[in-house]
Write an enzyme that holds these catalytic residues in place. Structure first.
Site, PDB file in Angstrom:
ATOM      1  N   GLU A 271       0.848  -1.204   0.000  1.00  0.00           N
ATOM      2  CA  GLU A 271       0.000   0.000   0.000  1.00  0.00           C
ATOM      3  C   GLU A 271       0.882   1.252   0.000  1.00  0.00           C
ATOM      4  O   GLU A 271       1.906   1.269   0.686  1.00  0.00           O
ATOM      5  CB  GLU A 271      -0.902   0.005   1.245  1.00  0.00           C
ATOM      6  CG  GLU A 271      -1.930  -1.111   1.250  1.00  0.00           C
ATOM      7  CD  GLU A 271      -2.830  -1.076   2.470  1.00  0.00           C
ATOM      8  OE1 GLU A 271      -3.050   0.040   3.009  1.00  0.00           O
ATOM      9  OE2 GLU A 271      -3.315  -2.129   2.888  1.00  0.00           O
ATOM     10  N   HIS A 289      -8.519  -0.601   1.725  1.00  0.00           N
ATOM     11  CA  HIS A 289      -8.250  -0.471   3.162  1.00  0.00           C
ATOM     12  C   HIS A 289      -9.296   0.419   3.846  1.00  0.00           C
ATOM     13  O   HIS A 289      -8.973   1.451   4.432  1.00  0.00           O
ATOM     14  CB  HIS A 289      -6.846   0.087   3.400  1.00  0.00           C
ATOM     15  CG  HIS A 289      -6.302  -0.281   4.753  1.00  0.00           C
ATOM     16  ND1 HIS A 289      -4.966  -0.387   5.022  1.00  0.00           N
ATOM     17  CD2 HIS A 289      -6.929  -0.557   5.939  1.00  0.00           C
ATOM     18  CE1 HIS A 289      -4.777  -0.707   6.295  1.00  0.00           C
ATOM     19  NE2 HIS A 289      -5.963  -0.820   6.876  1.00  0.00           N
TER      20      HIS A 289
END
Length: 315
Positions: A271, A289
């Site tokens: 990420e 997320h």
């Protein structure tokens, strides 16, 4: 005292802090500028975007409290901060139900092929409707199936409760001895105890029709190539815990072979730039997320975080 809510805070939390006499700044300071600008604050609150590592803690001896709005504290050097006399707090209970609901959004998405249907219907729905209908006609129900929960903390237990409410059986694995039942709240203020079964991780893999991961960050993937050989054929897997818990390339191989029927991912190794192999895979349901990203969870997080900050800063 001044508090920097570097990744934001719900208005409820900000109001509680200001009513208690604190100044709250919600402007985001880039990571590279924090060491300098954090000197003006007594406390900082973060979510997952801001890192509070040893170097930053050393650069800011004025810092009294570090607050994490959420559960995991992988982005904070907790032990080091505490060794320097800095209090570290988080809000482990506030987002549990929101994450559990997202897990089942992915499971329901998976068993009815919505992850693929939502991609193909906009471009083929008016020309290949019958073909798509046939392609997505072999869905399955969750009721009567077995959910394996890996990690039985707050979020794992909330996920199990959703499963029980849908008529699933629940088995779980955890490093510690856990409960034999879970309380399930029904309409009319009725609460019943529903049985769950604790197994070893090795015992769970071959019996679970679906697996949901709820473990902290680990140096080694919990589900890797070896573990995928042991799961039930056609298992569905959701990870809304931490990137790195699943070996992503091994997951792609398992999806391609059919060993895993589908996966739901809310977290990723790299990420904010997940692997293209994941983003473009036709058997993966994807979210960026957002496990705790509901209005209700953010209100609970803001309120809990504010009360913890007030209690610790006014000691």
């Amino acid at each position: 005292m001044r508090i920097l809510a570097n990744d934001g805070i719900d208005p409820i939390g900000q109001r509680l802090l200001e009513e208690a006499g604190f100044t709250v700044d919600t402007v985001h300071i880039p990571q590279a500028e924090l060491a300098e600008k954090l000197q003006a604050y007594d406390a900082i609150t973060v979510r997952s975007a801001t890192l509070v590592r040893q170097e930053l803690i050393d650069a800011c001896p004025n810092l009294k409290v570090i607050g994490r709005g959420g559960v995991g504290m992988d982005n904070i050097d907790v032990d080091y901060a505490q060794s320097k006399g800095v209090i570290v707090i988080n809000t482990p209970a506030a987002s549990s139900h929101s994450v559990a609901e997202l897990v089942f959004a992915h499971f329901l998405n998976g068993v009815r092929f919505l992850y693929d249907s939502n991609r193909k219907m906009p471009v083929e729905g008016n020309t290949k409707f019958g073909g798509l209908k046939k392609a997505y006609a072999k869905g399955v129900e969750l009721k009567g199936k077995t959910l394996g929960v890996v990690g039985f903390g707050r979020i794992g237990r909330e996920t199990a409760k959703v499963a029980l409410g849908l008529g699933m059986d629940v088995v779980y694995s955890d490093l510690f001895e856990g409960p034999f039942t879970l309380p399930l709240s029904l309409s009319g203020n009725i609460e019943v105890e529903v049985p769950v079964k604790q197994l070893s991780f090795e015992e769970l893999l071959p019996v679970a029709d679906f697996i949901s991961l709820h473990v902290p960050f680990t140096d080694k993937a919990v589900l890797g190539a070896e573990e995928f050989t042991k799961v039930k054929d056609g298992v569905g897997i959701v990870n809304a815990s931490r990137g790195g818990v699943i070996d992503e390339l091994a997951l792609v191989d398992a999806l391609n072979s059919g060993k895993v029927s589908f996966a739901g991912l809310d977290v990723y190794d790299s990420e904010p730039t997940p692997r293209v192999e994941l983003l473009q895979h036709p058997k993966i349901s994807l979210t960026p997320h957002i496990g705790a990203a509901t209005n209700e969870a953010q209100e609970r997080i803001g309120e809990e975080l504010a009360n913890l900050l007030i209690a610790n800063l006014k000691k």
